[in-house]
Design a protein around this motif. Sequence first.
Motif, PDB file in Angstrom:
ATOM      1  N   ARG A  76       0.833  -1.208   0.000  1.00 43.97           N
ATOM      2  CA  ARG A  76       0.000   0.000   0.000  1.00 43.97           C
ATOM      3  C   ARG A  76       0.867   1.257   0.000  1.00 43.97           C
ATOM      4  NH1 ARG A  76      -3.047  -2.412   5.128  1.00 43.97           N
ATOM      5  NH2 ARG A  76      -0.860  -2.918   5.424  1.00 43.97           N
ATOM      6  N   GLU A  77       0.294   2.321  -0.542  1.00 42.88           N
ATOM      7  CA  GLU A  77       0.962   3.616  -0.517  1.00 42.88           C
ATOM      8  C   GLU A  77       0.910   4.196   0.895  1.00 42.88           C
ATOM      9  OE1 GLU A  77       2.569   5.098  -2.915  1.00 42.88           O
ATOM     10  OE2 GLU A  77       2.086   3.647  -4.502  1.00 42.88           O
ATOM     11  N   LEU A  78       1.944   4.938   1.246  1.00 44.14           N
ATOM     12  CA  LEU A  78       1.948   5.611   2.552  1.00 44.14           C
ATOM     13  C   LEU A  78       1.000   6.797   2.516  1.00 44.14           C
ATOM     14  CD1 LEU A  78       5.761   5.694   3.383  1.00 44.14           C
ATOM     15  CD2 LEU A  78       4.081   3.970   4.009  1.00 44.14           C
TER      16      LEU A  78
ATOM     17  N   ALA B 222      -0.654  -8.820   7.909  1.00 44.97           N
ATOM     18  CA  ALA B 222      -2.056  -8.612   8.296  1.00 44.97           C
ATOM     19  C   ALA B 222      -2.346  -7.192   8.781  1.00 44.97           C
ATOM     20  CB  ALA B 222      -2.434  -9.602   9.402  1.00 44.97           C
ATOM     21  N   ALA B 223      -1.387  -6.286   8.694  1.00 39.22           N
ATOM     22  CA  ALA B 223      -1.571  -4.932   9.227  1.00 39.22           C
ATOM     23  C   ALA B 223      -2.689  -4.192   8.508  1.00 39.22           C
ATOM     24  CB  ALA B 223      -0.269  -4.140   9.101  1.00 39.22           C
ATOM     25  N   PRO B 224      -3.563  -3.480   9.245  1.00 40.25           N
ATOM     26  CA  PRO B 224      -4.613  -2.680   8.602  1.00 40.25           C
ATOM     27  C   PRO B 224      -4.119  -1.325   8.126  1.00 40.25           C
ATOM     28  CG  PRO B 224      -4.851  -2.567  10.980  1.00 40.25           C
ATOM     29  CD  PRO B 224      -3.723  -3.520  10.719  1.00 40.25           C
ATOM     30  N   MET B 225      -2.928  -0.935   8.562  1.00 42.66           N
ATOM     31  CA  MET B 225      -2.342   0.327   8.113  1.00 42.66           C
ATOM     32  C   MET B 225      -0.998   0.038   7.436  1.00 42.66           C
ATOM     33  SD  MET B 225      -1.277  -0.453  11.296  1.00 42.66           S
ATOM     34  CE  MET B 225      -2.300   0.357  12.526  1.00 42.66           C
ATOM     35  N   PRO B 226      -0.463   0.943   6.623  1.00 43.61           N
ATOM     36  CA  PRO B 226       0.849   0.725   6.010  1.00 43.61           C
ATOM     37  C   PRO B 226       1.939   0.554   7.064  1.00 43.61           C
ATOM     38  CG  PRO B 226      -0.284   2.543   4.936  1.00 43.61           C
ATOM     39  CD  PRO B 226      -1.082   2.207   6.166  1.00 43.61           C
ATOM     40  N   VAL B 227       2.879  -0.368   6.804  1.00 44.24           N
ATOM     41  CA  VAL B 227       3.981  -0.653   7.719  1.00 44.24           C
ATOM     42  C   VAL B 227       5.294  -0.382   6.993  1.00 44.24           C
ATOM     43  CG1 VAL B 227       5.153  -2.423   9.081  1.00 44.24           C
ATOM     44  CG2 VAL B 227       2.656  -2.386   8.979  1.00 44.24           C
ATOM     45  N   ILE B 228       6.183   0.370   7.677  1.00 47.51           N
ATOM     46  CA  ILE B 228       7.541   0.597   7.181  1.00 47.51           C
ATOM     47  C   ILE B 228       8.482  -0.183   8.087  1.00 47.51           C
ATOM     48  CG2 ILE B 228       9.329   2.289   6.675  1.00 47.51           C
ATOM     49  CD1 ILE B 228       7.173   4.395   6.445  1.00 47.51           C
TER      50      ILE B 228
END
Length: 432
Positions: free
Chosen positions: A140-142, A237-243
């Motif tokens: 996903r895009e940040l 499984a993260a619902p938000m973007p992960v760096i």
Amino acid sequence: MSEGFGDRSLPLVRTVWAVGPLLRAIADSLSARFNPVTVRAEISGFSRAASGHCYFNLKDSTGQVRCAMFRRAAEQLSFNPADGALVEVEGKLDIYGPRGDLQLIVERMRPAGQGALFEQFMRLKARLEAEGLFDPGRKRELPVWPRSVGVVTSLGAAALRDVVTALRRRVPHLPVVIYPASVQGAQAPDEIVGALRQAYSRHPVGECDVLLLVRGGGSLEDLWCFNDERVVRTVVAAPMPVICGVGHETDFTLADFAADLRAPTPTAAAELCAPPRHQLMASLELMTERLTASVDARLDLNAQRLDRLAQRLGKPSGRLHEARQSLLSIEHRLNGLLQQTIQRERRRTDRLAPALREAMLHNLQVQQRRVERCTTALRHLDPQTVLDRGYAYVSDMSGRTITRAAQVAGGDRLHVTMADGALEVLAADPEK
């Protein structure tokens, strides 16, 4: 008689060495006896010269040996050597002539035990990759303007200080939420999974909308918790973007492949999700200019529409004049029709007998009286006649007809049309 070394009747023949040849002879002996040599030990005093050559010691509890690794070999390293790292090196023993020091010329280096771990790493990577966990299409895009940032790392890690420092410098207004977890050791995978799930559970309430998973550099063993399958699947499984910013630029973990974005260092991870403040201000100014221009354009458009509607509506006096002209036209047409009828009937009467003439004259009188009544009625309907009797036509400034006092308030501007012209007046307060 034997002429052995122990025969003291013969004079001893001694070789007198110059230093250089002696050192070369020792070096040749070492090379013939030991080279190539493999050593497993701990790095100490590591340094990299501007030329690219590396110098360090290898030591254990019983001793140490000086080492040199020239640039050609150093460029082949797949990790960053550091003091305290346990490594296996392959090279050749030699004597450094200018100082007469024994040194090991290192040609290859790898973290100790890397072979088995690396094979395990590659097998797990291939299996998870086949499942699609590392597919670029699922990344996903940040968020362009994050509202808050979450950080999963150890509270005592230098990586946390680096991340907080970078965020404070670039986006001091953003809240930062820490989800503490060990980042090394047997307990680390469970704690990292728990911290990630804690961040996920708070995502619906907006606690953070981008998550950083970070730690500093280390050996393959030190970073192994980020290759744990549970950690990798939890990152996916993260619902938000992960760096993921784990280790140094040359360090790779399976968590890097699973994350939406990999950063070479923890500081870089913070910078990737935090545009500089001056960039935010410039974007805000640009959006302000665009919004102002859009509002101005909309106001101009509505003003033009209002002008066109006002032109179509016109003034009440103009509408009265049009009605008056229409009534006059009707009156002229009726008079013309009446005259035509009279003339036609007159001609018929002339042709009829005197008895009929008398009847026609009577009928004519009736018709004349009817015409007179119609004319009188038409004159009563003439707005000008009404205005001539002292009445006036009242409207507001938008042309709306005013028929009741309740339609106006004190101070309202009114347009009053009278018999000989129009006035603009202010309505009095009905309570005074």
